[in-house]
Design a protein around this motif. Structure first.
Motif, mmCIF file in Angstrom:
data_model
loop_
_atom_site.group_PDB
_atom_site.id
_atom_site.type_symbol
_atom_site.label_atom_id
_atom_site.label_comp_id
_atom_site.label_asym_id
_atom_site.label_seq_id
_atom_site.Cartn_x
_atom_site.Cartn_y
_atom_site.Cartn_z
ATOM 1 N N LEU A 151 -7.520 -0.463 4.514
ATOM 2 C CA LEU A 151 -7.724 -1.356 3.377
ATOM 3 C C LEU A 151 -6.659 -2.439 3.303
ATOM 4 O O LEU A 151 -6.949 -3.568 2.894
ATOM 5 N N VAL A 206 -13.830 -2.710 -4.148
ATOM 6 C CA VAL A 206 -13.733 -2.394 -2.720
ATOM 7 C C VAL A 206 -14.804 -1.419 -2.266
ATOM 8 O O VAL A 206 -15.336 -1.529 -1.157
ATOM 9 N N LEU A 236 -9.668 -7.808 0.078
ATOM 10 C CA LEU A 236 -10.235 -6.934 -0.945
ATOM 11 C C LEU A 236 -10.763 -7.762 -2.110
ATOM 12 O O LEU A 236 -10.022 -8.532 -2.714
ATOM 13 N N ALA A 263 0.824 -1.209 0.000
ATOM 14 C CA ALA A 263 0.000 0.000 0.000
ATOM 15 C C ALA A 263 0.857 1.258 0.000
ATOM 16 O O ALA A 263 0.706 2.138 -0.846
ATOM 17 N N LYS A 309 -3.707 -6.435 -5.557
ATOM 18 C CA LYS A 309 -4.619 -7.074 -4.620
ATOM 19 C C LYS A 309 -4.248 -8.558 -4.527
ATOM 20 O O LYS A 309 -4.095 -9.216 -5.552
ATOM 21 N N TYR A 340 -9.638 1.079 -7.749
ATOM 22 C CA TYR A 340 -8.561 2.052 -7.540
ATOM 23 C C TYR A 340 -8.465 3.013 -8.723
ATOM 24 O O TYR A 340 -8.346 4.235 -8.535
ATOM 25 N N PHE A 382 -4.557 1.596 -0.190
ATOM 26 C CA PHE A 382 -4.957 0.597 -1.178
ATOM 27 C C PHE A 382 -3.730 -0.165 -1.667
ATOM 28 O O PHE A 382 -2.846 0.405 -2.286
#
Length: 685
Positions: A637, A646, A642, A293, A596, A668, A592
């Motif tokens: 987050l 999200v 996720l 992140a 992911k 995102y 974020f």
């Protein structure tokens, strides 16, 4: 989502609140509400790490500290019996009023790595310091939120704090040597601290984790009503361990913020830093998530997701899907029944990217998704119907999918496009229209968008509902065609007292003591920001009312960590910069992770976690079945599982499962490029 069902249930649920108290949802109340529970029952934060930012006494600067040892900054070298040599810094902070010392320690290992990254370690604690010796004590937390990693299960039996203690003895001028450990169990450190200078006013490291209440304390009588209403839920086995906890019974939900190490990881993107935990596989994996992140700028993450989406998440029919892939190609596509919605957001992101950068690649990406949306309408033969999703036919159609006929036999589609999926046209078509404005060679795309919108308004019962949905579609058609029929119809709808009041009050967001329509929050926002944006472009005299509605929605939902409201509403809610909200939006995007990765998140293993006493989506009336449990805390987050979008997920979710199926990052991309287009952040952020 049944919007009407939710709305009336929420009205019934909220009514007692107004009988017992007049608790507002204004954002200003966040600073007046009761604080978080104490360490014994509260969200996982270390009270000991929060003192370093509060006042001069704890800052380690000025006249509070002695001119020489023990207070000050030290260079550290040492040997970890398990992980090898390390070096770094430590700091002794004096607090004369408390007649006590604190220490901060942060080191980097010379030979230890985790999945290719260097490993650092930071923790703090209490110190009993004198020129002759420094006695140190700290509490480390062996269990955080990963229940397993790469198939290995975490020890969830021994979850209590680990006491790390030791004494460093003066060994020459400004040199202290000694050991730190946990009593011979797992941690054994031998190290030397060498005086480097006095404190300069700032701690060398601060744990910035904090909590803020989402709402005010519940009046006792109203709380008794809720506990009675949801009483059957408390027989569910997963709830039983929490019934006697103070935070469970207080029923205050909290938003957790944790920007700790953001600047450090930006400056050291190839390093992970374990915080206030012992070093093991699980703590390093959790630190890796924080690094995914914070170790990249917002723009670097956007560049990653722009490319990652093209490479691994745009299926042959032009729509966004999750996938299992290696570094070179997709191995398996997921059959996502809701990809019309996510594809619309992806189209919008690439349209905004094109409008900001002029990159032809962004325009091509937008058109790929737009043609996928066209296909969703073309493949279903009946007027007013469209598909929820399309994908290439491979002879192995998923259950409930249908192979196309005639010119469309190369595709499968998920039928029954509904209210929720129609919102994909909102963002996809509106932003495509803006991107194509003035460009030659795209008349076919513009004509197709108008044709589809008109068909849906005339024939789809959810779109032509005479309410909010139709208003949005009629406004798009008015903007695209300037046709008096559409202009008059949208004006008629917009000026109706019911819809006017509804929009002015945020378009239906209701958040009552942590209860909200979590899955519908993005859909509600999507309607509102599209309608407001078109009104602004049209110069409609209801622009002020709609801006007010955007502000109400933003202030109501931001405290509940529905981050999309902090991201999309500021440029619509006010014609002037909203620094606080923009900073909150930037932190949400900073949290974020990229990429992911689906992991075995399970906050219930953490002894400081608590379930919420109220169910998720209570209007489903099934809280006694244990189907809709949620936590009391909304975590950052990077500490959550996720999924594929999200912004529609519940912020109080507390559990997830590891999977090789990687979700796309279009959530995102939409948020990032929205901010770039509206000037909320720039290329250097």
């Amino acid at each position: 989502m049944k919007r009407a069902q939710f709305f009336w249930f929420a009205v019934v649920l909220a009514a007692p609140a107004f009988l017992f108290c007049s608790c507002g949802d204004d954002d200003d109340d966040a600073h007046d509400a009761a604080g978080p529970p104490d360490d014994d029952t509260g969200e996982p934060e270390d009270d000991d790490t929060e003192d370093d930012t509060g006042d001069d006494d704890d800052s380690g600067g000025g006249d509070d500290d002695e001119a020489g040892p023990p207070a000050g900054i030290y260079d550290v070298t040492g040997e970890d019996a398990e992980h090898g040599p390390y070096s770094g810094q430590a700091q002794i902070l004096a607090n004369p009023e408390m007649k006590a010392y604190r220490f901060v320690r942060t080191v980097r290992y010379a030979d230890l790595d985790f999945e290719g990254d260097e490993v650092a370690w930071a923790f703090d604690g209490a110190a009993d310091a004198s020129p002759e010796s420094i006695a140190l004590s700290a509490s480390l937390f062996p269990v955080w939120y990963l229940a397993a990693y790469n198939g290995d299960a975490r020890d969830t039996e021994n979850t209590g704090p680990i006491a790390v203690t030791g004494t460093l003895t003066a060994d020459g001028d400004g040199v202290f040597t000694g050991t730190l450990g946990d009593g011979g169990k797992n941690i054994s450190l031998t190290e030397t601290w060498t005086w480097a200078g006095p404190n300069n006013g700032e701690p060398i490291w601060v744990n910035r984790r904090s909590t803020a209440p989402m709402h005010e304390p519940i009046e006792p009588g109203l709380k008794d009503f809720f506990f009675l209403l949801f009483g059957s839920m408390y027989d569910v086995p997963d709830i039983q361990p929490y019934l006697e906890r103070d935070d469970f019974n207080a029923a205050i939900h909290y938003a957790v913020s944790d920007p700790t190490d953001l600047n450090f990881l930006r400056a050291n993107p190839d390093t992970i830093r374990v915080i206030q935990q012992p070093i093991d596989t699980f703590s390093m994996a959790e630190a890796k998530s924080r690094q995914r992140a914070y170790g990249q700028t917002l723009t670097e993450k956007a560049a990653f997701y722009d490319q990652n989406t093209v490479d691994f998440h745009i299926e042959g029919a032009g729509m966004v899907h999750s996938s299992i892939h290696d570094d070179n190609a997709v191995i398996t596509w997921d059959a996502d029944f809701s990809t019309m919605e996510w594809t619309g957001s992806y189209i919008a992101s690439q349209a905004m990217r094109y409008l900001v950068t002029g990159e032809e690649e962004a325009l091509d990406n937008m058109l790929t998704g737009l043609h996928g949306q066209f296909l969703c309408w073309e493949i279903v033969p009946n007027p007013g119907e469209f598909a929820r999703a399309v994908r290439m036919h491979d002879g192995n159609s998923p259950a409930d999918w249908v192979q196309g006929t005639g010119d469309y036999t190369a595709y499968d589609y998920a039928p029954n496009g509904n209210n929720d999926m129609s919102h994909g046209f909102y963002t996809g078509f509106f932003w495509s229209w803006l991107a194509l404005d003035g460009l030659d060679g795209y008349d076919d795309e513009r004509d197709e968008m108008v044709t589809i919108l008109r068909d849906l308004v005339e024939n789809h019962p959810d779109v032509g509902d005479g309410l909010i949905n139709e208003l949005g579609f009629q406004m798009m058609l008015a903007y695209m065609t300037d046709d008096a029929e559409h202009v008059n119809r949208y004006r008629q709808l917009l000026l109706s007292p019911h819809l006017n009041w509804f929009l002015a009050n945020g378009n239906g967001q209701i958040a009552v003591y942590g209860i909200s329509d979590w899955s519908g929050n993005y859909l509600i926002a999507q309607q509102l920001f599209t309608i407001a944006k078109i009104a602004i472009l049209l110069g409609d005299d209801q622009e002020i009312m709609l801006r007010h509605g955007c502000r109400v929605a933003m202030e109501r939902m931001a405290r509940y960590r529905a981050n999309i409201y902090s991201i999309v509403m500021p440029p619509l809610a006010s014609a002037f910069p909203m620094t606080f909200e923009i900073d909150r939006a930037k932190l949400a995007l900073a949290e974020f992770p990229a990429p992911k990765i689906r992991r075995d998140v399970d906050w219930t293993i953490n002894p400081r976690f608590s379930m919420s006493p109220f169910p998720d989506l209570p209007w489903k009336l099934d809280w006694g079945l244990g189907l809709r449990l949620r936590g009391l805390y909304a975590y950052p987050l990077f500490e959550r599982d996720l999924d594929n979008f999200v912004w529609r997920a519940g912020s109080l979710d507390y559990k997830g499962g590891a999977s090789d199926m990687e979700p796309p990052g279009v959530d995102y991309l939409f948020a990032y490029w929205w901010g770039r287009y509206h000037g909320l952040w720039g290329e250097d952020d």
